[in-house]
Enzyme design. Structure first.
Site, PDB file in Angstrom:
ATOM      1  N   GLY A 205       0.872  -1.276   0.009  1.00  0.00           N
ATOM      2  CA  GLY A 205      -0.031  -0.063  -0.083  1.00  0.00           C
ATOM      3  C   GLY A 205       0.918   1.283   0.037  1.00  0.00           C
ATOM      4  O   GLY A 205       2.123   1.253  -0.171  1.00  0.00           O
ATOM      5  N   ASN A 206       0.306   2.340   0.153  1.00  0.00           N
ATOM      6  CA  ASN A 206       1.095   3.451   0.305  1.00  0.00           C
ATOM      7  C   ASN A 206       0.394   4.626   1.333  1.00  0.00           C
ATOM      8  O   ASN A 206      -0.829   4.490   2.036  1.00  0.00           O
ATOM      9  CB  ASN A 206       1.199   4.347  -0.973  1.00  0.00           C
ATOM     10  CG  ASN A 206      -0.269   4.625  -1.769  1.00  0.00           C
ATOM     11  OD1 ASN A 206      -0.789   5.353  -1.314  1.00  0.00           O
ATOM     12  ND2 ASN A 206      -0.410   3.607  -2.656  1.00  0.00           N
ATOM     13  N   ASN A 207       0.816   5.683   1.512  1.00  0.00           N
ATOM     14  CA  ASN A 207       0.647   6.701   2.534  1.00  0.00           C
ATOM     15  C   ASN A 207      -0.407   7.362   2.213  1.00  0.00           C
ATOM     16  O   ASN A 207      -0.996   8.473   2.987  1.00  0.00           O
ATOM     17  CB  ASN A 207       1.916   7.528   2.558  1.00  0.00           C
ATOM     18  CG  ASN A 207       2.697   7.052   3.982  1.00  0.00           C
ATOM     19  OD1 ASN A 207       1.978   6.460   4.714  1.00  0.00           O
ATOM     20  ND2 ASN A 207       3.787   7.576   4.092  1.00  0.00           N
ATOM     21  N   SER A 208      -1.157   7.774   0.864  1.00  0.00           N
ATOM     22  CA  SER A 208      -1.858   8.559   0.514  1.00  0.00           C
ATOM     23  C   SER A 208      -3.452   8.544   1.418  1.00  0.00           C
ATOM     24  O   SER A 208      -3.915   7.377   1.710  1.00  0.00           O
ATOM     25  CB  SER A 208      -2.280   8.403  -0.985  1.00  0.00           C
ATOM     26  OG  SER A 208      -3.427   9.321  -1.396  1.00  0.00           O
TER      27      SER A 208
END
Ligand code: CTP
Length: 396
Positions: A205-208
């Site tokens: 995943g990512n931090n958005s």
């Protein structure tokens, strides 16, 4: 009644006296203003003053002029609401959907764009309860101004002062001028960060946080557009007036964007899409002994795939880089057939999850050149309006 009807709500703070001037300036700007004071605000400015200045009847509870059902009537005829001053208590009541006087009843029944102008003691403004109510209201599409810094009623100095009347009128005019400039336009927005499942427990995943896309969706709705938001893994709520489609992975986002692209006029691709997913998904949890590497397979570039066949759509893309590499931003703008690209420097993790941003807006010109506009620490809401202004220019 005049062309543009406004409800001016007055909260019970000393700054109420400054709203007498605000009422005059709103009238000068061509608005027909009905004043709704809260009962406690009458301690500061009485009913007679508001009736004389507005030339209209003024009531504070739903138990007066009952035959008119005033809260429903005013909510219907008012094109905009402006609450000035908004006290901590009034902000809390609006945020919690209370309906205990005529003003909060009217706001609850109203679908009109609303500007809230807070004024209170700095400690009350800084209090987490107030700040959380303010973010809740902003998330729901209300425009909440920042109070000014300066001397308060007593000897204290800080952030909490009622802003200058000219500043309030300018902010309100900006809101009303933009209110319907995107009417008839279909805006498709993506937001959040995709998750690529490895097994039922783990994902890439990512931090958005989804905040920038959410801000664009809200601004577009406020400006009269028909908005669809494809939202990946965000805790942000569904908003009335916006069709929200929730997805998890890049593949799901691709399918939702692909099926909607032909019908939209503007696409804002602000989602952080994972560039790759695990080549194999394991139905059962992978034991740690077998988890030394994950083979990846590339995801489709969503915006590049749909935008290469664009007709008249205006394409807004984003690029998150850890250095503000403008050449790289320009390369992405062209590679993704985008018309506008916001390049932001996300190093230092100050942008993710924050309400503010900074970077460069790159816009392709008819002359084939690319215009660069530097943007220095502004709210994601303000950036949303700037990007939509540019898109509107391109739509002609
Ligand atoms: N994007 C997309 N599909 C992907 C990856 C990105 O549509 N599979 C979109 C993003 O939503 C954004 C733009 O492309 O609007 C740029 O994303 P970014 O991650 O900055 O660029 P990438 O193309 O992924 O390039 P790199 O990871 O090499 O920086």
């Amino acid at each position: 009644m005049s062309a543009r009807e406004v409800v001016l709500g007055i909260g019970g703070g000393i700054a109420a006296y400054k709203s007498c001037e605000l009422l005059r300036r709103l009238q000068d700007a061509g608005f027909g203003v009905t004043v709704i004071p809260t009962p406690s605000s009458l301690h500061f400015v009485g009913k007679a003053t508001w009736e004389a200045l507005s030339g209209r009847a003024v009531t504070t509870t739903v138990w007066e002029r009952v035959d008119e059902v005033r809260h429903v009537h005013l909510a219907k005829v008012s094109e905009f609401n402006i609450i000035a001053p908004a006290t901590a208590d009034l902000i809390a009541r609006i945020a919690h959907g209370r309906a205990d006087d005529l003003l909060t009843n009217t706001l609850l029944a109203s679908k009109a764009p609303t500007l809230i102008v807070p004024a209170m003691h700095p400690a009350m403004w800084a209090n987490k309860a107030t700040q959380s109510n303010v973010s809740l209201l902003r998330d729901r599409g209300y425009v909440v101004m920042e109070p000014d810094h300066g001397r308060l009623t007593g000897s204290d100095i800080g952030v909490g002062r009622f802003p200058e009347t000219s500043h309030i009128v300018a902010t309100f005019k900006e809101m009303t001028d933009k209110a319907n400039d995107l009417s008839g336009i279909k805006v498709l927005v993506t937001a959040g960060g995709t998750r690529e499942m490895i097994d039922p427990i783990r994902f890439i995943g990512n931090n958005s946080s989804g905040r920038q896309g959410f801000a664009i969706a809200k601004a577009a709705m406020r400006r009269g557009a028909e908005v669809t938001l494809v939202l990946a893994n965000s805790t942000l709520p569904d908003l009335p007036g916006i069709t929200t489609v929730r997805v998890t992975s890049a593949d799901q986002m691709f399918a939702e964007v692909h099926s909607r692209f032909a019908l939209c006029d503007v696409i804002a691709m602000s989602a952080a899409v994972a560039d790759a997913r695990p080549a194999q998904y394991s139905d059962s949890k992978i034991k740690k002994g077998s988890l030394s590497s994950i083979e990846l397979t590339a995801n489709k570039d969503i915006i590049a795939s749909v935008a290469k066949d664009k007709k008249n759509q205006v394409v807004i893309a984003f690029a998150a880089e850890t250095t503000l590499d403008i050449e790289e931003g320009e390369r992405k703008l062209l590679a993704k057939s985008a018309d506008i690209l916001f390049l932001n420097d996300v190093s230092g993790s100050e942008i993710f999850g924050s309400d503010e941003t900074q970077g460069v807006i790159l816009t392709s010109q008819v002359s084939q050149s690319i215009e660069r506009v530097m943007v220095d620490r502004i709210s994601k809401d303000t950036l949303a309006d700037l990007l939509l202004d540019q898109a509107l220019n391109k739509l002609g």
